[in-house]
Enzyme design. Structure first.
Site, PDB file in Angstrom:
ATOM      1  N   PHE A 149       0.593  -1.172  -0.008  1.00 22.74           N
ATOM      2  CA  PHE A 149       0.258  -0.582   0.159  1.00 22.74           C
ATOM      3  C   PHE A 149       1.426   1.236   0.303  1.00 22.74           C
ATOM      4  O   PHE A 149       0.009   2.061  -0.144  1.00 22.74           O
ATOM      5  CB  PHE A 149      -1.020  -0.181   1.562  1.00 22.74           C
ATOM      6  N   LYS A 173      -1.043  -7.103  -9.560  1.00 22.91           N
ATOM      7  CA  LYS A 173      -2.245  -7.396  -8.036  1.00 22.91           C
ATOM      8  C   LYS A 173      -1.661  -5.997  -7.144  1.00 22.91           C
ATOM      9  O   LYS A 173      -1.324  -6.255  -6.960  1.00 22.91           O
ATOM     10  CB  LYS A 173      -2.800  -8.635  -7.928  1.00 22.91           C
ATOM     11  N   GLU A 176      -4.862  -4.071  -2.773  1.00 19.53           N
ATOM     12  CA  GLU A 176      -7.057  -3.170  -2.368  1.00 19.53           C
ATOM     13  C   GLU A 176      -6.711  -1.778  -1.996  1.00 19.53           C
ATOM     14  O   GLU A 176      -7.908  -1.529  -1.780  1.00 19.53           O
ATOM     15  CB  GLU A 176      -7.282  -4.402  -1.644  1.00 19.53           C
ATOM     16  N   SER A 226       5.018  -6.834   3.547  1.00 21.50           N
ATOM     17  CA  SER A 226       5.932  -7.469   4.498  1.00 21.50           C
ATOM     18  C   SER A 226       6.286  -8.716   4.548  1.00 21.50           C
ATOM     19  O   SER A 226       6.192  -9.607   4.101  1.00 21.50           O
ATOM     20  CB  SER A 226       4.400  -7.405   5.553  1.00 21.50           C
ATOM     21  N   CYS A 281       9.493   1.280   3.668  1.00 22.10           N
ATOM     22  CA  CYS A 281      10.116   0.143   3.876  1.00 22.10           C
ATOM     23  C   CYS A 281      11.804   1.037   3.744  1.00 22.10           C
ATOM     24  O   CYS A 281      12.514  -0.010   4.732  1.00 22.10           O
ATOM     25  CB  CYS A 281      10.342  -0.255   2.655  1.00 22.10           C
ATOM     26  N   GLU A 383       9.707  -4.405  13.051  1.00 27.86           N
ATOM     27  CA  GLU A 383       8.992  -2.613  12.076  1.00 27.86           C
ATOM     28  C   GLU A 383       7.849  -2.707  12.882  1.00 27.86           C
ATOM     29  O   GLU A 383       6.826  -3.350  13.092  1.00 27.86           O
ATOM     30  CB  GLU A 383       8.542  -3.416  10.943  1.00 27.86           C
TER      31      GLU A 383
END
Ligand code: NAD
Length: 489
Positions: A149, A173, A176, A226, A281, A383
Site C-alpha cells: 500500500f 495485483k 487493495e 511485509s 520500507c 518493524e
C-alpha cells in the site's frame, strides 16, 4: 459517492459484483470506494489474456517496444499531478511526497526505454577453432506483480515496465487499499500503445494472490510487502516452479558518529524517519550513537525540529505528515508506542494521541521519539511502520556495527560521519543491502538495482536496474560453428 475500482483485462475494464473490499479515505476515516476481489475465474481470464498476448509482444523488436515506452513515459510526465492526487486520496501522504514517489517510478520507466542496449548479449569470437560463442536474454512469459500500500504508483512502475520491456506480459495485483493510481498508470500504458493483454490488472487480496502465484501459466512473481507474506509468497511460488523475487519489511538504522555535523544529520534523519508518516520500507527508524554526548546533543536538536512538523491532510499546503493508512494500522502503531513505554524506553515525544481539528476521524498520528531503547526491546526488534523514531545508545563503533548486523532485517542503513575511513569500513562490513554515507534514504538510482538482505528479501535478485533485466529474462548461450559451403581445395 462511493466509487468502484475495476480489473483491467485484455484492455477492457471489468467491474464484477463479487466479494468486495472497502477503500478508505485515511484523511476522514470514511469508506470512499471498493474493489471486488478477483477469484480464480477472474485470475484465469487475466493470465489467459497475458498468455495470448505473449507471442506477438515477445516477437516485437526491442526498439519498437522502446518507442512505446518513450510514449508511456511522456504520458506519465503529463499526468504526474493527477497520479499524485490519486496516491494522496487513497494513501493519505502529502501531494509533494506523492508526486515525488511517482517520479521515482517514472525514472525506472526511463531506464526501461533503454531496453535495446540492456538486452545486448555477449559475443566471443573463435572460442575454439572455427567456433564463436554468444549469449542472449529471452523473456520468461507471463509475469506477476503484487504490490504494497505504501507506494501505490512507484512500486508498480518498478515492476511491469521493465518486465514488458524485456518482452514479457504481465498481471499486476495492486494493494487493495490503494488500487486507483496503479489502474490509471496501466490505462496510460494502453494509451501509449502497449497492446491489449500485455499488462492486465486484477484487484483483490490473499484469494487473488494465491490464484496468481500457483497458476500453471505464470512464469515469474515479483512481490513487495511485509516479511511474513513475502516469505509465504516466495515459498508457495517457488513450490509451483515460478521464478520469484519477494521483498519484505525493514528496520533501518542510522549510525551518527561523534564527528558528524549534527545539524545536517538531524535535518536528514527527521525527514527520513517521519516522511510518509514513517510508512516507507527505507525510512530511518533507529538512530544509533556510540557515545552519550552525541546522543544527548542529537535528542536536544531532534525535539524542536520534530515538534515543528505539521500533521494534517495530505491535500493541505505545508503539511509534513499525512495520516496512517487504516484504523487497524493506526492501532498497531499505537500499540508499539504503548509497548515502548512498558518496556522502559524513555519517551521524549509522544504524538500518538494527536487530533487534527479539521479532520477528527482521520487516521492521524503525530511523531514519537524514544531514547534509551535497548536491543532486547520489541520496539527495537520489530518493524513499526509509523512515525516512531528510536535512539539506541551503544559504546563504540564495533558494538554498534555488530548490533546492526545482528538485526533480522537488512534493507537500508546510513552512517553520518566526516571521516572517510570510518564510512568505508561501515559500508564494507555492514550486513545490509543498501547503504547511505551521509545520505539518509539510500534508494539506488534506476541504473543500479534495489534490494535488501536478510528478512528484507526472499530471493537474491534486486528490483529494477540491471538485476531486474536478469530477473525478467532467461539466459541462452549459443556455441556456433559454420562450415564453408565447399571445402577449400
Ligand atoms: P502486506 O504484506 O500486507 O501486503 C502486500 C501485498 O500482499 C498486498 O498486495 C496484499 O493484498 C497482499 N497480501 C496481504 N496479505 C496476504 C496474504 N495473507 N497472502 C497473500 N497475499 C497477501 O504489506 P503492506 O501492508 O501492503 O505494505 C507494508 C509492508 O511492505 C511493510 O512491511 C514494508 O516494509 C513493506 N515494503 C517493503 C518494500 C521493500 O522494497 N523491501 C517496499 C515497500 C514496502
Amino acid at each position: 459517492m462511493v466509487y468502484g475500482v475495476p480489473h483491467l483485462i485484455n484492455g477492457e475494464k471489468l467491474q464484477l459484483e463479487k466479494r468486495k473490499l472497502d477503500i478508505y479515505n485515511p484523511s476522514n476515516g470514511e469508506v470512499a470506494g471498493y474493489v471486488s476481489v478477483a477469484d480464480q475465474e477472474v485470475v484465469d481470464q487475466a493470465v489467459a489474456s497475458a498468455l495470448k498476448a505473449f507471442p506477438a509482444w515477445s516477437a516485437t523488436p526491442s526498439t519498437q517496444r522502446a518507442k512505446i515506452l518513450f510514449r508511456f513515459k511522456a504520458l506519465l510526465d503529463e499526468n504526474l499531478k493527477e497520479l499524485a492526487a490519486l496516491v494522496t486520496q487513497e494513501h493519505g501522504k502529502t501531494l509533494i511526497e506523492a508526486a515525488g514517489s511517482v517520479q521515482r517510478g517514472i525514472d525506472v520507466v526511463e531506464f526501461a526505454c533503454g531496453i535495446p542496449s540492456h538486452l545486448k548479449g555477449d559475443f566471443a569470437e573463435e572460442v575454439a577453432s572455427g567456433i564463436d560463442s554468444y549469449s542472449m536474454r529471452q523473456p520468461l512469459g507471463v509475469c506477476v506483480g503484487i504490490t504494497p500500500f505504501n507506494f501505490p504508483g512507484m512500486i508498480p512502475l518498478w515492476m511491469f515496465p521493465l518486465a514488458i520491456a524485456c518482452g514479457n506480459t504481465f498481471v499486476l495485483k495492486p494493494s487493495e487499499k490503494v488500487p486507483s493510481c496503479a489502474l490509471k498508470i496501466v490505462e496510460l500504458a494502453k494509451k501509449a500503445g502497449v497492446p491489449d493483454g500485455v499488462v492486465n490488472v486484477v484487484q483483490g487480496d490473499k484469494e487473488t494472490v494465491d490464484a496468481l502465484i500457483t497458476h500453471k501459466d505464470v512464469n515469474a512473481v515479483s512481490f513487495v510487502g511485509s516479511s511474513a507474506i513475502a516469505e509465504y509468497v516466495y515459498k508457495t511460488a517457488i513450490n509451483h516452479n515460478k521464478r520469484v523475487q519477494a521483498f519484505g519489511g525493514a528496520k533501518n538504522h542510522c549510525l551518527v558518529m561523534p564527528d558528524a555535523d549534527l545539524d545536517q544529520a538531524v535535518e536528514a534523519i527527521v525527514l527520513a524517519a517521519f516522511g510518509s508518516s514513517g510508512e516507507r520500507c527505507m525510512a530511518i527508524s533507529v538512530v544509533v550513537t556510540i557515545d552519550d554526548k552525541t546522543a544527548d546533543a542529537l535528542v536536544e536538536k531532534f525535539k524542536p525540529r520534530i515538534q515543528a512538523l505539521k500533521v494534517g491532510m495530505g491535500t493541505t499546503a505545508n503539511i509534513d505528515i499525512g495520516p496512517l493508512i487504516t484504523k487497524a494500522h493506526w492501532e498497531k502503531v499505537k500499540s508499539y508506542v504503548d509497548l515502548g513505554k512498558k518496556e522502559g524506553a524513555k519517551v521524549i515525544l509522544d504524538g500518538s494521541d494527536l487530533e487534527v481539528t479539521e479532520a477528527k476521524n482521520g487516521f492521524f498520528m503525530g511523531p514519537c521519539l524514544f531514547d534509551h531503547v535497548k536491543p532486547n526491546m520489541r520496539i527495537y526488534q520489530e518493524e513499526i511502520f509509523g512515525p516512531v523514531l528510536i535512539v539506541v545508545r551503544m559504546n563504540n563503533f564495533d558494538s554498534a556495527l555488530q548490533m546492526i548486523n545482528q538485526h533480522d532485517y537488512g534493507n537500508g542503513t546510513a552512517i553520518y560521519t566526516r571521516d572517510g575511513y570510518t564510512a568505508r569500513v561501515f559500508a564494507e562490513k555492514v550486513q545490509v543491502g543498501m547503504v547511505g554515507i551521509n545520505v539518509p534514504v539510500p534508494v539506488p538510482v534506476p541504473s543500479h538495482s534495489f534490494g535488501g538482505w536478510k528478512r528484507s528479501i526472499f530471493s537474491d535478485i534486486g528490483m529494477y536496474g540491471p538485476e531486474a533485466v536478469r530477473f525478467y529474462t532467461k539466459l541462452k548461450t549459443v556455441t556456433a560453428r559454420w562450415y564453408p559451403k565447399e571445402k577449400a581445395k
